[in-house]
Write an enzyme that holds these catalytic residues in place. Structure first.
Site, PDB file in Angstrom:
ATOM      1  CB  CYS A 192      -0.933   0.016   1.202  1.00 15.83           C
ATOM      2  SG  CYS A 192      -1.906  -1.472   1.352  1.00 15.83           S
TER       3      CYS A 192
ATOM      4  CG  HIS B 284      -6.415   2.208   0.996  1.00 12.69           C
ATOM      5  ND1 HIS B 284      -5.285   2.768   0.426  1.00 12.69           N
ATOM      6  CD2 HIS B 284      -5.964   1.171   1.782  1.00 12.69           C
ATOM      7  CE1 HIS B 284      -4.213   2.111   0.850  1.00 12.69           C
ATOM      8  NE2 HIS B 284      -4.608   1.133   1.659  1.00 12.69           N
TER       9      HIS B 284
HETATM   10  N1  COA Z   1     -16.611   1.722   5.202  1.00 13.98           N
HETATM   11  C1  COA Z   1     -17.909   2.062   5.053  1.00 13.98           C
HETATM   12  N2  COA Z   1     -18.772   1.351   4.258  1.00 13.98           N
HETATM   13  C2  COA Z   1     -18.274   0.288   3.609  1.00 13.98           C
HETATM   14  C3  COA Z   1     -16.934  -0.087   3.708  1.00 13.98           C
HETATM   15  C4  COA Z   1     -16.084   0.663   4.551  1.00 13.98           C
HETATM   16  N3  COA Z   1     -14.797   0.343   4.704  1.00 13.98           N
HETATM   17  N4  COA Z   1     -16.730  -1.183   2.931  1.00 13.98           N
HETATM   18  C5  COA Z   1     -17.891  -1.457   2.343  1.00 13.98           C
HETATM   19  N5  COA Z   1     -18.834  -0.577   2.742  1.00 13.98           N
HETATM   20  C6  COA Z   1     -20.257  -0.557   2.392  1.00 13.98           C
HETATM   21  C7  COA Z   1     -20.510  -0.843   0.922  1.00 13.98           C
HETATM   22  O1  COA Z   1     -20.635   0.365   0.182  1.00 13.98           O
HETATM   23  C8  COA Z   1     -21.823  -1.589   0.973  1.00 13.98           C
HETATM   24  O2  COA Z   1     -22.868  -0.648   1.145  1.00 13.98           O
HETATM   25  P1  COA Z   1     -24.304  -0.865   0.450  1.00 13.98           P
HETATM   26  O3  COA Z   1     -24.849  -2.160   1.013  1.00 13.98           O
HETATM   27  O4  COA Z   1     -25.060   0.342   0.859  1.00 13.98           O
HETATM   28  O5  COA Z   1     -24.030  -0.952  -1.020  1.00 13.98           O
HETATM   29  C9  COA Z   1     -21.728  -2.400   2.256  1.00 13.98           C
HETATM   30  O6  COA Z   1     -20.820  -1.661   3.099  1.00 13.98           O
HETATM   31  C10 COA Z   1     -21.207  -3.821   2.058  1.00 13.98           C
HETATM   32  O7  COA Z   1     -20.099  -3.761   1.191  1.00 13.98           O
HETATM   33  P2  COA Z   1     -19.232  -5.026   0.828  1.00 13.98           P
HETATM   34  O8  COA Z   1     -18.366  -4.656  -0.335  1.00 13.98           O
HETATM   35  O9  COA Z   1     -20.087  -6.230   0.710  1.00 13.98           O
HETATM   36  O10 COA Z   1     -18.323  -5.148   2.120  1.00 13.98           O
HETATM   37  P3  COA Z   1     -17.350  -6.322   2.474  1.00 13.98           P
HETATM   38  O11 COA Z   1     -17.850  -6.929   3.739  1.00 13.98           O
HETATM   39  O12 COA Z   1     -17.095  -7.218   1.309  1.00 13.98           O
HETATM   40  O13 COA Z   1     -15.977  -5.539   2.747  1.00 13.98           O
HETATM   41  C11 COA Z   1     -14.363  -4.832   4.319  1.00 13.98           C
HETATM   42  C12 COA Z   1     -15.811  -4.735   3.859  1.00 13.98           C
HETATM   43  C13 COA Z   1     -14.179  -3.895   5.492  1.00 13.98           C
HETATM   44  C14 COA Z   1     -14.021  -6.258   4.757  1.00 13.98           C
HETATM   45  C15 COA Z   1     -13.445  -4.405   3.142  1.00 13.98           C
HETATM   46  O14 COA Z   1     -13.762  -3.096   2.774  1.00 13.98           O
HETATM   47  C16 COA Z   1     -11.987  -4.499   3.498  1.00 13.98           C
HETATM   48  O15 COA Z   1     -11.396  -5.555   3.412  1.00 13.98           O
HETATM   49  N6  COA Z   1     -11.360  -3.383   3.877  1.00 13.98           N
HETATM   50  C17 COA Z   1      -9.939  -3.359   4.222  1.00 13.98           C
HETATM   51  C18 COA Z   1      -9.120  -3.140   2.996  1.00 13.98           C
HETATM   52  C19 COA Z   1      -7.657  -3.358   3.285  1.00 13.98           C
HETATM   53  O16 COA Z   1      -7.250  -4.249   4.008  1.00 13.98           O
HETATM   54  N7  COA Z   1      -6.799  -2.548   2.668  1.00 13.98           N
HETATM   55  C20 COA Z   1      -5.383  -2.626   2.841  1.00 13.98           C
HETATM   56  C21 COA Z   1      -5.002  -2.012   4.121  1.00 13.98           C
HETATM   57  S1  COA Z   1      -3.304  -2.185   4.529  1.00 13.98           S
END
Ligand code: COA
Length: 387
Positions: free
Chosen positions: A84, A335
Site C-alpha cells: 500500500c 483506498h
Molecule cells: N466503510 C464504510 N462502508 C463500507 C466499507 C467501509 N470500509 N466497505 C464497504 N462498505 C459498504 C458498501 O458500500 C456496501 O454498502 P451498500 O450495502 O449500501 O451498497 C456495504 O458496506 C457492504 O459492502 P461489501 O463490499 O459487501 O463489504 P465487504 O464486507 O465485502 O468488505 C471490508 C468490507 C471492510 C471487509 C473491506 O472493505 C476491506 O477488506 N477493507 C480493508 C481493505 C484493506 O485491508 N486494505 C489494505 C489495508 S493495509
C-alpha cells in the site's frame, strides 16, 4: 542534489466503484489532469505505483502499458511496488530522479482497480502483502492483523474503543467536504461501534474500503518551476524518508510501535530541517482507525500511548495541534492501494496552494504525508513547503 518542486497534481473526479473505467483509463484520466494542472505537454520519465495489477485485473508490465496509453513516447517508465506504500514510493523515486539530475520533468502516478473482483478475492490479493508462511497460511487477513495491533494498544495504554471510533468519525467529517471521496457521509461513535463486525474490535466503519482510483503528480527542478511554471504557488518537496520493518507482526519487539514509520518520519524531518511542531497539516495512512493513532505517535506528534486521547481532545482536526487527514483519509476518501500515497501528496499540495476550499487549513505553509505498506513493513514520508 537539486531542489525539487511539485508543479502539477491530478486524480479522478471521484473515487469509488468505477465500473465503466479500466486500469488504463483510470490512470490516464489522473495523469492528464496532472499534466493539465502543471501546464506541460511532455514528460521525460514516469513511475507508477501499483500493488498488484496482476491479482486484481490480470495486468502486469504497467510501466510500459500506461506510458503507451498516455502517449508519452518511448520514455523510461516503470512500476514501483511496496504494497500500500507503492504510490508514496513512486513519488520518492520521481523526487530522487529529478534531485540527482537524471531527468527534469517526471510524472509519479498510482493506480489500483480493486472492485473487478469479489470481496474474497480482494482480501486474498491484499493479504499477499503480509507474511504468507507465518500469517496468511494461518488465516490472518489485514483487518485481523490491525485488530491485533488495536488490542495490544488498548492493553498497553488504555486506548478505548470509543477513541478508535473517533478517528473514523473525524475522517468521515473531513471527507464529507471532499467531492472526490468514495464515502462522503458523516457518522457517529455509536454508528462506528455498532456497524458490522470485521475483526474484533474493528468493525467495517474502522476499515478503509476497497476502491477503484488513480492519482498523479508532476515534479521538476525548483529553479525550472520558478522560471517556467508560474501558474500556481510553488510547492517544494523539502524532505523524503523511507523505512522498513519486519513484515510479520510476530517478529516485532512491540506490536504497538511502527518502526518503519518512525524511521521514514525521522528521515523526512532531518532532510527538511523540521520537527513535528513545524507541520501545519498531515495526511497519514489510516487504513484502519488504530493505524492513524499508531502513526501519529511514531511520527512524534504525540507521546506513545497518547494518540487516542489526542483524537478525543480534538487535537487532530481543525483548530487542534495537527489537523490529520483533511482529505477524509483512506477511510472516507477511499483506498485504491497503489494510488493512495500519490493522492496524499495532492491533498497537501492543494492545502499549501490554498486551494482546499471548505477543507482549507488556514495559513498552512508546511505539510507532511505518510504512506504505509502492509501492517507497517514499509513506510514513506514526505514534507512539502510552499516557497
Ligand atoms: N466503510 C464504510 N462502508 C463500507 C466499507 C467501509 N470500509 N466497505 C464497504 N462498505 C459498504 C458498501 O458500500 C456496501 O454498502 P451498500 O450495502 O449500501 O451498497 C456495504 O458496506 C457492504 O459492502 P461489501 O463490499 O459487501 O463489504 P465487504 O464486507 O465485502 O468488505 C471490508 C468490507 C471492510 C471487509 C473491506 O472493505 C476491506 O477488506 N477493507 C480493508 C481493505 C484493506 O485491508 N486494505 C489494505 C489495508 S493495509
Amino acid at each position: 542534489m537539486r531542489d525539487v518542486a511539485v508543479i502539477g497534481v491530478g486524480m479522478n473526479p471521484k473515487w469509488g466503484e468505477l465500473w465503466e473505467m479500466s486500469i488504463r483509463t483510470l490512470f490516464t484520466e489522473a495523469a492528464l489532469a496532472a499534466l493539465d494542472d502543471a501546464g506541460v505537454d511532455h514528460i521525460e520519465a514516469m513511475y507508477v505505483g501499483c500493488m498488484t495489477g496482476g491479482l486484481f485485473v490480470g495486468q502486469e508490465h504497467l510501466g510500459s502499458m500506461l506510458a503507451d496509453y498516455l502517449g508519452t513516447g518511448p520514455i523510461p517508465s516503470l512500476r514501483v511496488e511496496s504494497a500500500c506504500a507503492s504510490g508514496g514510493l513512486a513519488v520518492r523515486q520521481a523526487f530522487i530522479d529529478v534531485a540527482c539530475g537524471m531527468h527534469d520533468i517526471v510524472l509519479a502516478g498510482g493506480v489500483e482497480k480493486m472492485l473487478d473482483v469479489d470481496g474474497a478475492a480482494a482480501t486474498y490479493a491484499l493479504a499477499s502483502a503480509a507474511d504468507q508462511e507465518y500469517e496468511c497460511f494461518h488465516g490472518v487477513t489485514f483487518p485481523g492483523l490491525y485488530a491485533m495491533i488495536a488490542r495490544a494498544h488498548m492493553h498497553k495504554y488504555g486506548t478505548t474503543r470509543e477513541q478508535l471510533a473517533m478517528v473514523s468519525v473525524k475522517n468521515h467529517r473531513h471527507g464529507s467536504k471532499n467531492p472526490r471521496a468514495q464515502f462522503p457521509f458523516e457518522t457517529t461513535v455509536e454508528g462506528v461501534i455498532n456497524s458490522v463486525a470485521v475483526a474484533d474490535p474493528l468493525t467495517i466503519m474502522d476499515c478503509s474500503p476497497i476502491t477503484d482510483g488513480a492519482a498523479a503528480v508532476i515534479v521538476c527542478p525548483l529553479e525550472m518551476a520558478r522560471e517556467k511554471f508560474k501558474n500556481h504557488p510553488i510547492v517544494q518537496i523539502t524532505g523524503s524518508g523511507h523505512g522498513t520493518d519486519t513484515i510479520a507482526l510476530a517478529d516485532r519487539e512491540d506490536l504497538t510501535w511502527l518502526k518503519a514509520v518512525e524511521v521514514s518520519g525521522k528521515g523526512a524531518f532531518e532532510m527538511a530541517g523540521k520537527t513535528p511542531e513545524d507541520i501545519d497539516v498531515c495526511e497519514v495512512h489510516d487504513c484502519f482507525t488504530i493505524a492513524e493513532i499508531c502513526v501519529s505517535e511514531a511520527l512524534g506528534f504525540f507521546e506513545p500511548g497518547k494518540g487516542g486521547p489526542a483524537v478525543e481532545a480534538g487535537e487532530t482536526t481543525y483548530g487542534g495541534k495537527i489537523p490529520i487527514n483533511t482529505s477524509g483519509g483512506l477511510k472516507s476518501k477511499g483506498h485504491p492501494v497503489g494510488a493512495t500515497g500519490v493522492a496524499q501528496i495532492l491533498e497537501i499540495v492543494e492545502q499549501l496552494r490554498g486551494d482546499s476550499g471548505e477543507r482549507q487549513v488556514e495559513g498552512a505553509k508546511v505539510g507532511m504525508t505518510q504512506n504505509m505498506g502492509g501492517s507497517g513493513g514499509s513506510s514513506v514520508c514526505h514534507i512539502l513547503e510552499v516557497k
